[in-house]
Scaffold this motif. Structure first.
Motif, mmCIF file in Angstrom:
data_model
loop_
_atom_site.group_PDB
_atom_site.id
_atom_site.type_symbol
_atom_site.label_atom_id
_atom_site.label_comp_id
_atom_site.label_asym_id
_atom_site.label_seq_id
_atom_site.Cartn_x
_atom_site.Cartn_y
_atom_site.Cartn_z
ATOM 1 N N GLU A 157 0.820 -1.217 0.000
ATOM 2 C CA GLU A 157 0.000 0.000 0.000
ATOM 3 C C GLU A 157 0.851 1.262 0.000
ATOM 4 O O GLU A 157 0.451 2.280 -0.576
ATOM 5 C CB GLU A 157 -0.944 -0.020 1.199
ATOM 6 N N PHE A 158 2.010 1.237 0.651
ATOM 7 C CA PHE A 158 2.875 2.409 0.630
ATOM 8 C C PHE A 158 3.408 2.670 -0.769
ATOM 9 O O PHE A 158 3.484 3.830 -1.212
ATOM 10 C CB PHE A 158 4.038 2.211 1.613
ATOM 11 N N ASN A 159 3.786 1.620 -1.503
ATOM 12 C CA ASN A 159 4.234 1.796 -2.876
ATOM 13 C C ASN A 159 3.121 2.371 -3.748
ATOM 14 O O ASN A 159 3.372 3.206 -4.630
ATOM 15 C CB ASN A 159 4.715 0.470 -3.449
ATOM 16 N N ASP A 160 1.871 1.930 -3.520
ATOM 17 C CA ASP A 160 0.750 2.507 -4.258
ATOM 18 C C ASP A 160 0.560 3.980 -3.908
ATOM 19 O O ASP A 160 0.268 4.811 -4.785
ATOM 20 C CB ASP A 160 -0.535 1.730 -3.945
ATOM 21 N N TRP A 161 0.731 4.319 -2.628
ATOM 22 C CA TRP A 161 0.546 5.704 -2.183
ATOM 23 C C TRP A 161 1.599 6.639 -2.774
ATOM 24 O O TRP A 161 1.339 7.820 -3.016
ATOM 25 C CB TRP A 161 0.592 5.754 -0.657
ATOM 26 N N LEU A 162 2.802 6.118 -3.051
ATOM 27 C CA LEU A 162 3.874 6.961 -3.591
ATOM 28 C C LEU A 162 3.556 7.511 -4.974
ATOM 29 O O LEU A 162 4.204 8.458 -5.422
ATOM 30 C CB LEU A 162 5.184 6.163 -3.641
ATOM 31 N N ILE A 167 -0.681 13.493 1.990
ATOM 32 C CA ILE A 167 -1.160 12.936 3.260
ATOM 33 C C ILE A 167 -2.559 13.462 3.541
ATOM 34 O O ILE A 167 -2.767 14.677 3.594
ATOM 35 C CB ILE A 167 -0.210 13.318 4.405
ATOM 36 N N PRO A 168 -3.553 12.589 3.720
ATOM 37 C CA PRO A 168 -4.913 13.059 4.024
ATOM 38 C C PRO A 168 -4.951 13.836 5.340
ATOM 39 O O PRO A 168 -4.131 13.644 6.241
ATOM 40 C CB PRO A 168 -5.719 11.754 4.119
ATOM 41 N N ALA A 169 -5.963 14.720 5.443
ATOM 42 C CA ALA A 169 -6.077 15.568 6.631
ATOM 43 C C ALA A 169 -6.300 14.750 7.891
ATOM 44 O O ALA A 169 -5.753 15.064 8.961
ATOM 45 C CB ALA A 169 -7.215 16.569 6.430
ATOM 46 N N TRP A 170 -7.086 13.656 7.790
ATOM 47 C CA TRP A 170 -7.353 12.877 8.988
ATOM 48 C C TRP A 170 -6.103 12.148 9.480
ATOM 49 O O TRP A 170 -5.935 11.943 10.695
ATOM 50 C CB TRP A 170 -8.472 11.867 8.718
ATOM 51 N N VAL A 171 -5.213 11.788 8.557
ATOM 52 C CA VAL A 171 -3.959 11.151 8.962
ATOM 53 C C VAL A 171 -3.072 12.162 9.678
ATOM 54 O O VAL A 171 -2.443 11.854 10.705
ATOM 55 C CB VAL A 171 -3.236 10.561 7.736
ATOM 56 N N ILE A 172 -3.019 13.385 9.147
ATOM 57 C CA ILE A 172 -2.236 14.436 9.803
ATOM 58 C C ILE A 172 -2.769 14.691 11.204
ATOM 59 O O ILE A 172 -2.005 14.808 12.175
ATOM 60 C CB ILE A 172 -2.260 15.723 8.958
ATOM 61 N N ALA A 173 -4.092 14.781 11.336
ATOM 62 C CA ALA A 173 -4.695 15.044 12.643
ATOM 63 C C ALA A 173 -4.414 13.900 13.623
ATOM 64 O O ALA A 173 -4.051 14.135 14.781
ATOM 65 C CB ALA A 173 -6.198 15.251 12.491
ATOM 66 N N ALA A 174 -4.567 12.654 13.167
ATOM 67 C CA ALA A 174 -4.325 11.512 14.053
ATOM 68 C C ALA A 174 -2.861 11.447 14.483
ATOM 69 O O ALA A 174 -2.564 11.198 15.660
ATOM 70 C CB ALA A 174 -4.732 10.222 13.346
ATOM 71 N N VAL A 207 2.241 20.742 11.466
ATOM 72 C CA VAL A 207 2.877 21.646 10.501
ATOM 73 C C VAL A 207 3.870 20.896 9.626
ATOM 74 O O VAL A 207 3.914 21.081 8.399
ATOM 75 C CB VAL A 207 3.569 22.807 11.248
ATOM 76 N N VAL A 208 4.675 20.022 10.242
ATOM 77 C CA VAL A 208 5.682 19.280 9.473
ATOM 78 C C VAL A 208 5.018 18.357 8.457
ATOM 79 O O VAL A 208 5.408 18.316 7.280
ATOM 80 C CB VAL A 208 6.590 18.484 10.425
ATOM 81 N N LEU A 209 4.000 17.612 8.881
ATOM 82 C CA LEU A 209 3.328 16.698 7.956
ATOM 83 C C LEU A 209 2.610 17.444 6.841
ATOM 84 O O LEU A 209 2.598 17.001 5.680
ATOM 85 C CB LEU A 209 2.340 15.817 8.727
ATOM 86 N N PHE A 210 1.997 18.580 7.169
ATOM 87 C CA PHE A 210 1.328 19.371 6.128
ATOM 88 C C PHE A 210 2.342 19.886 5.107
ATOM 89 O O PHE A 210 2.088 19.858 3.895
ATOM 90 C CB PHE A 210 0.576 20.538 6.760
ATOM 91 N N ALA A 211 3.506 20.350 5.594
ATOM 92 C CA ALA A 211 4.536 20.850 4.676
ATOM 93 C C ALA A 211 5.064 19.725 3.792
ATOM 94 O O ALA A 211 5.280 19.918 2.591
ATOM 95 C CB ALA A 211 5.666 21.484 5.475
ATOM 96 N N LEU A 212 5.289 18.549 4.364
ATOM 97 C CA LEU A 212 5.762 17.416 3.569
ATOM 98 C C LEU A 212 4.748 17.009 2.515
ATOM 99 O O LEU A 212 5.106 16.668 1.381
ATOM 100 C CB LEU A 212 6.071 16.226 4.483
ATOM 101 N N SER A 213 3.472 17.049 2.876
ATOM 102 C CA SER A 213 2.425 16.685 1.918
ATOM 103 C C SER A 213 2.294 17.727 0.812
ATOM 104 O O SER A 213 2.199 17.381 -0.368
ATOM 105 C CB SER A 213 1.094 16.517 2.650
ATOM 106 N N ALA A 214 2.291 19.004 1.195
ATOM 107 C CA ALA A 214 2.119 20.064 0.199
ATOM 108 C C ALA A 214 3.287 20.133 -0.773
ATOM 109 O O ALA A 214 3.101 20.435 -1.963
ATOM 110 C CB ALA A 214 1.940 21.408 0.908
ATOM 111 N N SER A 215 4.491 19.869 -0.284
ATOM 112 C CA SER A 215 5.671 19.931 -1.152
ATOM 113 C C SER A 215 5.938 18.627 -1.890
ATOM 114 O O SER A 215 6.900 18.560 -2.654
ATOM 115 C CB SER A 215 6.900 20.298 -0.313
#
Length: 501
Positions: A157-162, A167-174, A207-215
């Motif tokens: 699943e990680f290879n598919d996600w790449l 990163i979904p918002a709920w994953v960032i929040a959790a 903040v870190v996860l959001f930045a990694l996802s956005a970039s």
């Protein structure tokens, strides 16, 4: 004298153990069974050749003496049923197993002991309860189930996600809530401080996860000079504060200088790393040790005994970050070369894969990732519980109370008094763990298709092939004997009251 006596006793024990194992293996089945079931004209000739090569026409004690003589005089471990040299197979299998298990054992021991010590210092806190629950869960999980789950979620699943690494918002929040809870439980103070730690952990993680996802950082990862500089300086300051304290600042200055000099070499080193190999990396490490030793001696002054190890550790850590950053720079091209499936699920390397040093290193690392994680998760529980119990026992001793009554800082009480004595029983556990490395992670190797000692052992048992079993047992037995002796020597180093005589 002690070492000589222990070696002599260990040799006698190993000799007796090999004889018992040889007899048991010889009586476990018929190595000629597969040939007896054949009706081809070559069967009799093959049977005669195998009887001669494996000395099956001799009594078991005579056969054992022949095997032992060949081992001691020529280093020959005999041949298997197919006529192949067992020594060659054993060398390849040992190298594969060491590659798989050594890193997992070292990381599992380091992380487990660290968590156990912190848990003991925060006894009955929320952090302690959480670690206790997690440890018992990990301890109860079967390794084959853990390995299967890792293959499903961290590989497939990680290879598919790449393909679209957002990163979904709920994953960032959790993840932010989980990080906040961890930092809040680690903080030792009142409720207001715990809430502040929770808030800081929550915000920073989000903040870190959001930045990694956005970039889209995971599509083309890297650390960069600012990250290397900040992390290396922070790690150097943290190690110096933990080991030497804040009473004398020369060791901290030496550690910070080593980290700073190493980070400033980030850009000049990049052209040299383009055509790197293992020998050049080891050369860079040796130069780092020499430079950091000189910095520690120069800046440390009268405290150079503390400053030199801190400077060397900080320099090597900074160099490791630079190497890791260079490895990440090859991620995009490596992922493309393996058709977008960088996290491997089986084997020790991609078949027929070619590339430069960084691509081959990434390929090896990605094949090591999942089995290493599986072994760490299983071994983490034992290390953390043993270290917690040992530290709790030591912290209640009279000499620890006396050290506190004298007004010594808590860091000195824990690091110099409690931790050293608390490591004595842990040494036995670590010795057995490192010895078991050579026994092979049988189940893990089977699940991940790793051709190591465990795979060699199970195959030989299944096919009633005595010589590979004896080779496996010889490596395992020698490892256990040697590491037990090293544990006894380490006791005297950790506790001056223990004498080798």
């Amino acid at each position: 004298m002690f070492i000589t006596r222990r070696l002599l006793i260990s040799a006698i024990v190993l000799l007796a153990a090999t004889f018992i194992m040889f007899v048991l293996v010889a009586l476990s089945g018929d190595p000629l069974q597969d040939l007896r079931e054949q009706s081809t004209p070559q069967a009799k000739a093959q049977m005669a050749a195998r009887i001669e090569a494996m000395r099956l026409d001799m009594p078991i004690p005579v056969r054992y003496l022949g095997w032992l003589g060949d081992l001691l005089l020529h280093g020959d471990l005999g041949v298997d049923k197919a006529g192949s040299s067992v020594a060659a197979q054993l060398g390849q299998a040992t190298a594969a197993t060491l590659q798989l298990v050594v890193v997992a054992t070292l990381l599992g021991a380091f992380i487990g002991i660290t968590i156990g010590v912190i848990s003991a210092l925060r006894q009955y806190s929320s952090f302690d309860h959480g670690i206790t629950f997690t440890a018992f869960v990990c301890f109860s999980l079967p390794v084959f189930w853990v390995a299967t789950m890792l293959k499903q979620y961290l590989a497939i699943e990680f290879n598919d996600w790449l393909r679209d690494p957002t990163i979904p918002a709920w994953v960032i929040a959790a993840a932010a809530v989980f990080a906040g809870l961890v930092w809040g439980s680690v903080y030792h103070g009142d409720r207001r401080g715990k809430l502040a730690a929770f808030g800081i952990g929550f915000v920073v993680t989000a903040v870190v996860l959001f930045a990694l996802s956005a970039s889209r950082w995971f599509a083309d990862p890297g650390l960069g000079f600012p990250f290397v500089l900040v992390v290396s300086l922070a790690a150097a300051a943290g190690m110096a504060a933990l080991i030497s304290g804040l009473e004398h600042l020369q060791p901290m200055y030496a550690a910070l200088a080593a980290a700073g000099v190493g980070a400033l070499l980030y850009h000049p080193l990049q052209p040299m790393l383009d055509d790197a190999n293992l020998l050049s990396i080891l050369g860079f490490a040796a130069v780092t040790v020499v430079i950091c030793w000189a910095l520690g001696r120069q800046i440390g002054g009268l405290l150079s005994r503390q400053a030199v190890p801190l400077a060397i550790g900080s320099g090597l850590l900074t160099g490791g970050l630079i190497i890791f950053d260079r490895l990440l720079q090859a991620w995009g091209s490596y992922a493309a070369s393996v058709r977008g499936r960088p996290v491997a699920t089986i084997g020790s390397q991609t078949p027929n894969y070619t590339g430069d040093f960084w691509h081959v290193s990434l390929d090896t690392s990605m094949h090591l990732l999942l089995p290493t994680l599986a072994l760490i998760l299983i071994g983490l529980a034992g290390h953390s519980r043993y270290s917690r119990t040992s530290m709790l026992e030591v912290m209640n001793q009279d000499y620890v109370r006396t050290a506190r009554a004298k007004g010594l800082p808590e860091r000195t009480v824990v690091v110099k008094h409690a931790f050293r004595n608390g490591m004595i029983p842990i040494t036995t556990i670590l010795a057995l763990d490192f010895a078991s490395v050579f026994s092979g992670a049988v189940v893990t190797e089977h699940v991940f298709g790793w051709r190591g000692l465990g795979s060699m052992f199970t195959k030989a048992l299944r096919e009633v092939d005595p010589m590979p079993v004896m080779g496996f047992f010889l490596v395992s037995g020698v490892a256990i004997v040697v590491w037990n002796m090293l544990a006894d020597i380490a006791y005297a180093f950790l506790d001056p009251r223990i004498r080798l005589s």
